[in-house]
Design a protein around this motif. Structure first.
Motif, PDB file in Angstrom:
ATOM      1  N   ALA A   1      -0.617  39.510  39.618  1.00 25.61           N
ATOM      2  CA  ALA A   1      -1.070  39.781  40.984  1.00 25.61           C
ATOM      3  C   ALA A   1      -0.064  39.263  42.003  1.00 25.61           C
ATOM      4  O   ALA A   1       0.240  39.945  42.993  1.00 25.61           O
ATOM      5  N   ARG A   2       0.470  38.074  41.749  1.00 25.00           N
ATOM      6  CA  ARG A   2       1.460  37.523  42.676  1.00 25.00           C
ATOM      7  C   ARG A   2       2.766  38.314  42.635  1.00 25.00           C
ATOM      8  O   ARG A   2       3.390  38.539  43.662  1.00 25.00           O
ATOM      9  N   SER A   3       3.174  38.716  41.441  1.00 25.45           N
ATOM     10  CA  SER A   3       4.438  39.445  41.290  1.00 25.45           C
ATOM     11  C   SER A   3       4.348  40.861  41.839  1.00 25.45           C
ATOM     12  O   SER A   3       5.271  41.338  42.502  1.00 25.45           O
ATOM     13  N   LEU A   4       3.271  41.556  41.530  1.00 24.70           N
ATOM     14  CA  LEU A   4       3.164  42.965  41.902  1.00 24.70           C
ATOM     15  C   LEU A   4       2.606  43.185  43.305  1.00 24.70           C
ATOM     16  O   LEU A   4       3.017  44.120  44.005  1.00 24.70           O
ATOM     17  N   PHE A   5       1.653  42.372  43.709  1.00 25.39           N
ATOM     18  CA  PHE A   5       0.960  42.621  44.975  1.00 25.39           C
ATOM     19  C   PHE A   5       1.230  41.560  46.036  1.00 25.39           C
ATOM     20  O   PHE A   5       0.670  41.609  47.115  1.00 25.39           O
ATOM     21  N   ASP A   6       2.057  40.583  45.684  1.00 24.42           N
ATOM     22  CA  ASP A   6       2.380  39.504  46.619  1.00 24.42           C
ATOM     23  C   ASP A   6       1.136  38.765  47.102  1.00 24.42           C
ATOM     24  O   ASP A   6       1.097  38.267  48.227  1.00 24.42           O
ATOM     25  N   SER A   7       0.114  38.747  46.256  1.00 30.39           N
ATOM     26  CA  SER A   7      -1.135  38.094  46.622  1.00 30.39           C
ATOM     27  C   SER A   7      -1.751  37.465  45.380  1.00 30.39           C
ATOM     28  O   SER A   7      -1.782  38.070  44.314  1.00 30.39           O
ATOM     29  N   SER A   8      -2.224  36.257  45.540  1.00 27.60           N
ATOM     30  CA  SER A   8      -2.832  35.533  44.424  1.00 27.60           C
ATOM     31  C   SER A   8      -4.315  35.874  44.329  1.00 27.60           C
ATOM     32  O   SER A   8      -4.957  36.182  45.323  1.00 27.60           O
ATOM     33  N   LEU A   9      -4.850  35.809  43.132  1.00 28.30           N
ATOM     34  CA  LEU A   9      -6.292  35.977  42.935  1.00 28.30           C
ATOM     35  C   LEU A   9      -6.951  34.648  43.299  1.00 28.30           C
ATOM     36  O   LEU A   9      -6.747  33.640  42.627  1.00 28.30           O
ATOM     37  N   ALA A  10      -7.729  34.648  44.336  1.00 32.09           N
ATOM     38  CA  ALA A  10      -8.311  33.400  44.864  1.00 32.09           C
ATOM     39  C   ALA A  10      -9.191  32.692  43.842  1.00 32.09           C
ATOM     40  O   ALA A  10      -9.232  31.469  43.794  1.00 32.09           O
ATOM     41  N   PHE A  11      -9.871  33.456  43.043  1.00 30.03           N
ATOM     42  CA  PHE A  11     -10.828  32.865  42.102  1.00 30.03           C
ATOM     43  C   PHE A  11     -10.189  32.409  40.796  1.00 30.03           C
ATOM     44  O   PHE A  11     -10.783  31.623  40.065  1.00 30.03           O
ATOM     45  N   ALA A  12      -8.984  32.885  40.476  1.00 34.31           N
ATOM     46  CA  ALA A  12      -8.384  32.638  39.159  1.00 34.31           C
ATOM     47  C   ALA A  12      -8.156  31.157  38.897  1.00 34.31           C
ATOM     48  O   ALA A  12      -8.493  30.647  37.824  1.00 34.31           O
ATOM     49  N   GLU A  13      -7.588  30.459  39.868  1.00 33.19           N
ATOM     50  CA  GLU A  13      -7.319  29.037  39.675  1.00 33.19           C
ATOM     51  C   GLU A  13      -8.624  28.259  39.537  1.00 33.19           C
ATOM     52  O   GLU A  13      -8.745  27.361  38.707  1.00 33.19           O
ATOM     53  N   GLU A  14      -9.605  28.617  40.319  1.00 31.74           N
ATOM     54  CA  GLU A  14     -10.892  27.917  40.287  1.00 31.74           C
ATOM     55  C   GLU A  14     -11.592  28.094  38.939  1.00 31.74           C
ATOM     56  O   GLU A  14     -12.054  27.122  38.338  1.00 31.74           O
ATOM     57  N   ILE A  15     -11.666  29.317  38.458  1.00 32.05           N
ATOM     58  CA  ILE A  15     -12.312  29.562  37.159  1.00 32.05           C
ATOM     59  C   ILE A  15     -11.518  28.894  36.047  1.00 32.05           C
ATOM     60  O   ILE A  15     -12.099  28.329  35.110  1.00 32.05           O
ATOM     61  N   SER A  16     -10.190  28.923  36.136  1.00 30.51           N
ATOM     62  CA  SER A  16      -9.360  28.245  35.136  1.00 30.51           C
ATOM     63  C   SER A  16      -9.659  26.755  35.100  1.00 30.51           C
ATOM     64  O   SER A  16      -9.747  26.160  34.025  1.00 30.51           O
ATOM     65  N   GLN A  17      -9.829  26.153  36.261  1.00 25.34           N
ATOM     66  CA  GLN A  17     -10.173  24.729  36.304  1.00 25.34           C
ATOM     67  C   GLN A  17     -11.544  24.480  35.669  1.00 25.34           C
ATOM     68  O   GLN A  17     -11.715  23.512  34.924  1.00 25.34           O
ATOM     69  N   PHE A  18     -12.494  25.354  35.952  1.00 23.10           N
ATOM     70  CA  PHE A  18     -13.816  25.226  35.333  1.00 23.10           C
ATOM     71  C   PHE A  18     -13.692  25.301  33.812  1.00 23.10           C
ATOM     72  O   PHE A  18     -14.320  24.526  33.087  1.00 23.10           O
TER      73      PHE A  18
END
Length: 184
Positions: free
Chosen positions: A40-57
């Motif tokens: 998402a960051r590479s292709l769309f220049d935007s991070s998935l807001a929920f990805a880091e949070e769910i990964s931490q969970f």
């Protein structure tokens, strides 16, 4: 009608399977979310807001469930300098004591963590920033992990109670590989 050994073996297999499934899906989830976020960051220049949070969970979840799984595999941290020097009968007595007291400690930690999660964290009403998930739900992985570890240690205690040999877990015998003689 199955005996106590068969029943205990079935419980061990069921608990271990639950741990394996939880750990496998947790790790797959962490890897998938991380990879998706990179794309998402590479292709769309935007991070998935929920990805880091769910990964931490999921990391919290995998950590606590992994505690019980490590016990089931006899891979928990042990300091064995004195233990290894003891005769088998003493090692067996020590393993019975260790397994029973550690099981009791895990169940006590289960109690404390349930009290903390349901009493304190839930009462505070804190939620995660991106998904607004109540954090007390995430923190329930602590009592789950402690209780699974307590069950595994209790089964280790019973295995050592009835078996002739010393067992590190219900399924892992305490044994050492023989080293070949050294050439001098």
């Amino acid at each position: 009608m199955p005996g106590a050994r068969e029943t205990t073996g079935a419980i061990f297999r069921a608990v271990t399977k639950l741990e394996e499934v939880c750990l496998a899906w947790g790790m797959i989830g962490i890897a998938s979310l991380t990879i998706a976020n990179v794309f998402a960051r590479s292709l769309f220049d935007s991070s998935l807001a929920f990805a880091e949070e769910i990964s931490q969970f999921l990391i919290v979840f995998v950590t606590f469930v992994g505690l019980g799984y490590a016990v089931s595999q006899g891979r928990h941290i042990r300091m064995t300098a004195i233990y290894d020097q003891l005769p088998t009968s003493w090692r067996k007595s020590l393993m019975l004591t260790i397994a029973l007291t550690t099981s009791a400690m895990m169940f006590y930690l289960t109690y404390l963590s349930i009290d903390y999660v349901l009493g304190t964290v839930r009462a505070l009403g804190t939620v995660s920033p991106a998904l607004q998930v109540p954090l007390w739900l995430v923190y329930l992985s602590a009592p789950l992990g402690f209780s699974l570890a307590g069950i595994q240690y209790l089964m280790t205690f019973f295995k050592n109670l009835v078996a002739d040999d010393v067992w590190l877990s219900f399924d892992k015998k305490d044994e050492y590989d023989e080293l070949p003689p050294a050439d001098i």
